[in-house]
Scaffold this motif. Sequence first.
Motif, PDB file in Angstrom:
ATOM      1  N   LEU A  10      -4.064  -3.382  -2.188  1.00 25.97           N
ATOM      2  CA  LEU A  10      -3.889  -3.899  -0.689  1.00 25.97           C
ATOM      3  C   LEU A  10      -5.175  -4.312  -0.082  1.00 25.97           C
ATOM      4  O   LEU A  10      -6.202  -3.292  -0.491  1.00 25.97           O
ATOM      5  CB  LEU A  10      -3.268  -2.767   0.212  1.00 25.97           C
ATOM      6  CG  LEU A  10      -3.462  -3.010   1.717  1.00 25.97           C
ATOM      7  CD1 LEU A  10      -2.358  -3.983   2.142  1.00 25.97           C
ATOM      8  CD2 LEU A  10      -2.870  -1.755   2.485  1.00 25.97           C
ATOM      9  N   PRO A  86      -2.775 -14.256   2.802  1.00 26.33           N
ATOM     10  CA  PRO A  86      -1.581 -13.416   2.955  1.00 26.33           C
ATOM     11  C   PRO A  86      -0.512 -14.008   1.895  1.00 26.33           C
ATOM     12  O   PRO A  86       0.340 -13.355   1.433  1.00 26.33           O
ATOM     13  CB  PRO A  86      -1.261 -13.398   4.346  1.00 26.33           C
ATOM     14  CG  PRO A  86      -2.355 -13.502   4.979  1.00 26.33           C
ATOM     15  CD  PRO A  86      -3.170 -14.359   4.283  1.00 26.33           C
ATOM     16  N   THR A  89       0.121 -12.514  -1.690  1.00 28.42           N
ATOM     17  CA  THR A  89       0.769 -11.422  -1.699  1.00 28.42           C
ATOM     18  C   THR A  89       2.128 -11.835  -2.774  1.00 28.42           C
ATOM     19  O   THR A  89       3.052 -12.537  -2.579  1.00 28.42           O
ATOM     20  CB  THR A  89       1.498 -10.698  -0.478  1.00 28.42           C
ATOM     21  OG1 THR A  89       0.388 -10.725   0.265  1.00 28.42           O
ATOM     22  CG2 THR A  89       2.393 -10.000  -0.647  1.00 28.42           C
ATOM     23  N   THR A 119      -1.203  -7.093  -2.433  1.00 27.23           N
ATOM     24  CA  THR A 119      -0.569  -7.191  -0.974  1.00 27.23           C
ATOM     25  C   THR A 119      -1.808  -7.479  -0.012  1.00 27.23           C
ATOM     26  O   THR A 119      -2.825  -6.755  -0.187  1.00 27.23           O
ATOM     27  CB  THR A 119       0.004  -6.018  -0.430  1.00 27.23           C
ATOM     28  OG1 THR A 119       1.090  -5.493  -1.325  1.00 27.23           O
ATOM     29  CG2 THR A 119       0.310  -6.222   1.055  1.00 27.23           C
ATOM     30  N   SER A 121      -3.146  -8.217   3.657  1.00 28.34           N
ATOM     31  CA  SER A 121      -2.774  -8.129   4.964  1.00 28.34           C
ATOM     32  C   SER A 121      -3.552  -9.282   5.732  1.00 28.34           C
ATOM     33  O   SER A 121      -4.775  -9.527   5.513  1.00 28.34           O
ATOM     34  CB  SER A 121      -3.085  -6.816   5.368  1.00 28.34           C
ATOM     35  OG  SER A 121      -4.363  -6.375   5.465  1.00 28.34           O
TER      36      SER A 121
END
Length: 122
Positions: A10, A86, A89, A119, A121
């Motif tokens: 992440l 993003p 992802t 991922t 964010s």
Amino acid sequence: VQLQASGGGLVQAGGSLRLSCAASGRTIRTHAMGWFRQAPGKEREFVSAISWGGGRTYTDSVKGRFTISRDNAKNTVYLQMTSLKPEDTAAYYCAVSKRGSVDWSESWYDYWGRGTLVTVSS
């Protein structure tokens, strides 16, 4: 050939990650290696590939942000990802071809690793 991808995780938008793909069972020195990704609800798509001689190709959406490289001594290929968005992802998969040249088609590649999840964010 067995492929083990790692390095996913992440990260915030604008950040960086480096994916690794270690091959075992056979040297990859004379083989093309590729990275693909599959976002949730979408088909798997080509990201980047490197030929046995070091020639590189990238899909347009990652040009200038991602860099593929290989270390034949370590039987490993890398994908350095910077300025992540993003929309990057996805589960990222590495693959090796029996051929030395690159191609964007999944069918060009003969062995696949399990995906590593990235991922990003916002």
